[in-house]
Design a protein around this motif. Structure first.
Motif, PDB file in Angstrom:
ATOM      1  N   GLU A 187      -4.569  -7.030  -2.813  1.00 39.11           N
ATOM      2  CA  GLU A 187      -4.450  -5.904  -3.746  1.00 39.11           C
ATOM      3  C   GLU A 187      -3.097  -5.241  -3.646  1.00 39.11           C
ATOM      4  O   GLU A 187      -2.518  -5.141  -2.550  1.00 39.11           O
ATOM      5  CB  GLU A 187      -5.510  -4.832  -3.422  1.00 39.11           C
ATOM      6  CG  GLU A 187      -6.904  -5.218  -3.812  1.00 39.11           C
ATOM      7  CD  GLU A 187      -7.917  -4.107  -3.557  1.00 39.11           C
ATOM      8  OE1 GLU A 187      -9.108  -4.414  -3.577  1.00 39.11           O
ATOM      9  OE2 GLU A 187      -7.509  -2.948  -3.320  1.00 39.11           O
ATOM     10  N   GLU A 188      -2.639  -4.754  -4.761  1.00 35.45           N
ATOM     11  CA  GLU A 188      -1.453  -3.904  -4.800  1.00 35.45           C
ATOM     12  C   GLU A 188      -1.726  -2.687  -3.905  1.00 35.45           C
ATOM     13  O   GLU A 188      -2.819  -2.102  -3.974  1.00 35.45           O
ATOM     14  CB  GLU A 188      -1.257  -3.440  -6.254  1.00 35.45           C
ATOM     15  CG  GLU A 188      -0.172  -2.456  -6.468  1.00 35.45           C
ATOM     16  CD  GLU A 188      -0.199  -1.930  -7.924  1.00 35.45           C
ATOM     17  OE1 GLU A 188      -1.099  -2.327  -8.711  1.00 35.45           O
ATOM     18  OE2 GLU A 188       0.678  -1.127  -8.246  1.00 35.45           O
ATOM     19  N   MET A 275      -8.304   6.833  -5.222  1.00 41.27           N
ATOM     20  CA  MET A 275      -7.009   7.312  -4.713  1.00 41.27           C
ATOM     21  C   MET A 275      -6.375   8.109  -5.847  1.00 41.27           C
ATOM     22  O   MET A 275      -6.284   7.617  -6.980  1.00 41.27           O
ATOM     23  CB  MET A 275      -6.136   6.109  -4.342  1.00 41.27           C
ATOM     24  CG  MET A 275      -4.809   6.443  -3.739  1.00 41.27           C
ATOM     25  SD  MET A 275      -4.846   6.478  -1.945  1.00 41.27           S
ATOM     26  CE  MET A 275      -4.734   4.790  -1.453  1.00 41.27           C
ATOM     27  N   ILE A 284     -10.589   2.685  -5.583  1.00 44.78           N
ATOM     28  CA  ILE A 284     -10.404   1.960  -4.318  1.00 44.78           C
ATOM     29  C   ILE A 284     -11.620   1.082  -4.066  1.00 44.78           C
ATOM     30  O   ILE A 284     -11.505  -0.090  -3.760  1.00 44.78           O
ATOM     31  CB  ILE A 284     -10.201   2.943  -3.136  1.00 44.78           C
ATOM     32  CG1 ILE A 284      -8.844   3.648  -3.239  1.00 44.78           C
ATOM     33  CG2 ILE A 284     -10.313   2.235  -1.800  1.00 44.78           C
ATOM     34  CD1 ILE A 284      -7.667   2.793  -2.810  1.00 44.78           C
TER      35      ILE A 284
HETATM   36  P1  AMP Z   1     -12.109  -0.017   1.351  1.00 46.19           P
HETATM   37  O1  AMP Z   1     -13.042  -0.590   2.389  1.00 46.19           O
HETATM   38  O2  AMP Z   1     -11.869  -0.904   0.197  1.00 46.19           O
HETATM   39  O3  AMP Z   1     -12.451   1.378   1.018  1.00 46.19           O
HETATM   40  O4  AMP Z   1     -10.717   0.177   2.122  1.00 46.19           O
HETATM   41  C1  AMP Z   1     -10.606   0.929   3.322  1.00 46.19           C
HETATM   42  C2  AMP Z   1      -9.393   1.811   3.256  1.00 46.19           C
HETATM   43  O5  AMP Z   1      -8.206   1.025   3.079  1.00 46.19           O
HETATM   44  C3  AMP Z   1      -9.395   2.789   2.080  1.00 46.19           C
HETATM   45  O6  AMP Z   1     -10.114   3.941   2.376  1.00 46.19           O
HETATM   46  C4  AMP Z   1      -7.918   3.053   1.909  1.00 46.19           C
HETATM   47  O7  AMP Z   1      -7.466   3.996   2.879  1.00 46.19           O
HETATM   48  C5  AMP Z   1      -7.296   1.726   2.233  1.00 46.19           C
HETATM   49  N1  AMP Z   1      -7.087   0.941   1.012  1.00 46.19           N
HETATM   50  C6  AMP Z   1      -7.976   0.116   0.422  1.00 46.19           C
HETATM   51  N2  AMP Z   1      -7.461  -0.441  -0.691  1.00 46.19           N
HETATM   52  C7  AMP Z   1      -6.221   0.035  -0.818  1.00 46.19           C
HETATM   53  C8  AMP Z   1      -5.171  -0.174  -1.762  1.00 46.19           C
HETATM   54  N3  AMP Z   1      -5.310  -1.025  -2.797  1.00 46.19           N
HETATM   55  N4  AMP Z   1      -4.016   0.505  -1.582  1.00 46.19           N
HETATM   56  C9  AMP Z   1      -3.852   1.335  -0.524  1.00 46.19           C
HETATM   57  N5  AMP Z   1      -4.796   1.570   0.419  1.00 46.19           N
HETATM   58  C10 AMP Z   1      -5.969   0.931   0.274  1.00 46.19           C
END
Ligand code: AMP
Ligand code: GLY
Length: 431
Positions: A187-188, A275, A284
């Motif tokens: 992911e970006e 976000m 997210i």
């Molecule tokens: P998730 O399990 O997908 O919520 O990801 C865990 C954490 O990783 C999130 O709470 C964000 O802090 C970080 N994160 C996930 N995806 C991204 C993204 N595309 N860009 C920046 N930070 C991300």
């Protein structure tokens, strides 16, 4: 009314308190914990043992099953309960793919026009270096790496170099996280402040619950590794009514519609993690449950009796009749972690809790209005309370302002002693 609550963490303790704030509720919990035991009869069945949980619901002739964590949902508990005509507040295994498969969700969200980071799904190592480099160049960021499947909060990596990104992606594809990582989403990497929004959904209807902010990093000033959540507060001042409406219109509505169109209508709680970026809110993640520790701060803001009405209406498709009454007073939770959390949390440490802050003794003895404790990784060893998980307890405070709620939550910690325990000292500090 007889209810089975599935789970045994802090979120489920908060759910047990909220469910039993109504009269005439008989609550069973599986497996529960010592805090939940103050509100429910706890039965030692694991929260992911779908067959045993369904058998329990049938044997006990429960009127409703409310599911806390995701594993049983992804494992099909709602499908099995539907077969036996037992109402369930939680999605089918297909709809729970919103949490169970990040590739499924990103693809569905893209088709539905949801604002989100750019992404690329891979399931083999062919041309891996070139693929990762191309993503990094096109997006002008080092890609975030996500294991597709459930990975107990360990499936997301934010690499510091292209080499690290390639190596971590290869490791996942080669089985380092077993099946969960055999498909990877790149992911970006987007930048901004995160927020958690919650909805009770049935098909294309929904009711919004209070929003919250979670603090995911282990250390003060958002340093250190990601964790399951070190503290939270509600309401989240970043979520204006305009942002709430924007998320509902651009993320929630199109995704619920797409699921319904595809024959997998969503029933249950939906957690939308966003976000707030310079170009607006971006998705997210979706989770098919309430957040932990967010539930600990959103549920105390509902009026007595409203949570069970909401769960029932969600399961039975009568959300149109629900009018949630939300207490405007902020609530803040600080999570106390065991020595060694998150890498290697130590078990069996003795927990000492000052008498006046001990868990409330059932609904006839209401919690103190300003400070209370929520149990997560605790167990009773005869009469001694001991640690049995990484996030052990949460101290929760309510106040007329967020600063006061925070103060009350930290005041509550003064009465807790666990050898080697640690917590963040800056929960809700920016407010
Ligand atoms: P998730 O399990 O997908 O919520 O990801 C865990 C954490 O990783 C999130 O709470 C964000 O802090 C970080 N994160 C996930 N995806 C991204 C993204 N595309 N860009 C920046 N930070 C991300
Ligand atoms: N607090 C983050 C989560 O429940 O996923």
């Amino acid at each position: 009314m007889k209810i089975l609550l599935v789970g045994g963490g802090g979120r489920e303790h908060a759910m047990a308190k909220a469910l039993t704030s109504a009269s005439n509720i008989t609550l069973l919990a599986a497996p529960g914990n010592p805090g939940i035991a103050e509100h429910a009869r706890c039965i030692p069945i694991a929260a992911d043992d779908v067959a045993e949980l369904v058998q329990l619901a049938r044997d006990e002739k429960v009127d409703l099953v409310v599911v806390g964590p995701e594993a049983a949902l992804v494992g099909g508990i709602a499908d099995a309960l539907a077969y036996f005509k037992i109402p369930c507040c939680g999605p089918t295994s297909q709809a729970a793919m919103l949490e169970g498969s990040k590739a499924f969700t990103r693809t569905l969200a893209a088709q539905a026009g949801v604002p989100q980071p750019r992404f690329h799904v891979i399931d083999n190592t062919k041309d891996l270096n070139a693929v990762v480099r191309t993503c990094a160049e096109e997006w002008n960021t080092l890609p975030v790496i996500k294991a597709d499947g459930l990975a107990a909060g360990k499936g997301v990596m934010l690499p510091d170099s292209l080499e690290e990104c390639i190596d971590a992606t290869r490791a996942l594809l080669e089985g380092s996280m077993s099946d969960a990582g055999l498909t990877v989403v790149l992911e970006e990497r987007i930048v901004g402040t995160e927020a958690s929004l919650f909805f009770a959904c049935n098909g294309t209807s929904w009711v919004a619950l209070p929003h919250a902010r979670d603090h995911k990093r282990l250390l003060d000033h958002d340093k250190g590794p990601n964790t399951g959540g070190m503290g939270a507060y509600s309401p989240n001042p970043d979520i204006t009514p305009e942002i709430q409406t924007y998320v509902e219109n651009t993320m929630l509505k199109p995704v619920l519609q797409a699921l319904a169109n595809d024959g997998m209508p969503y029933v249950g709680f939906l957690y939308i993690g966003i976000m707030l970026t310079a170009t607006g809110p971006q998705l997210i993640e979706f989770n098919c449950r309430l957040g932990d520790p967010e539930a600990q701060v959103i549920l105390p803001r509902l009026h007595d009796g409203d949570f069970i009405s909401l769960c029932q209406a969600t399961a039975c498709g009568t959300l149109g009749a629900v009018h949630l009454r939300v207490d405007p007073r902020p609530v803040c939770a600080v999570v106390v972690c065991a020595h060694g959390y998150p890498e290697d949390p130590r078990k069996d440490d003795i927990i000492t809790v000052g008498a006046q802050l001990a868990a409330p003794k059932g609904r006839d003895c209401p919690a103190p209005t300003t400070t209370w404790l929520i149990h997560a990784g605790t167990r009773l060893d005869d009469t001694i309370l001991r640690t049995c998980g990484g996030r052990v307890l949460a101290s929760v405070g309510r106040g007329t302002t967020l600063a006061e709620a925070k103060q009350h939550a930290y005041d509550g910690l003064r009465n807790v002693h666990i050898e080697g325990a640690h917590w963040r000292t800056d929960i809700a500090k920016t407010c």
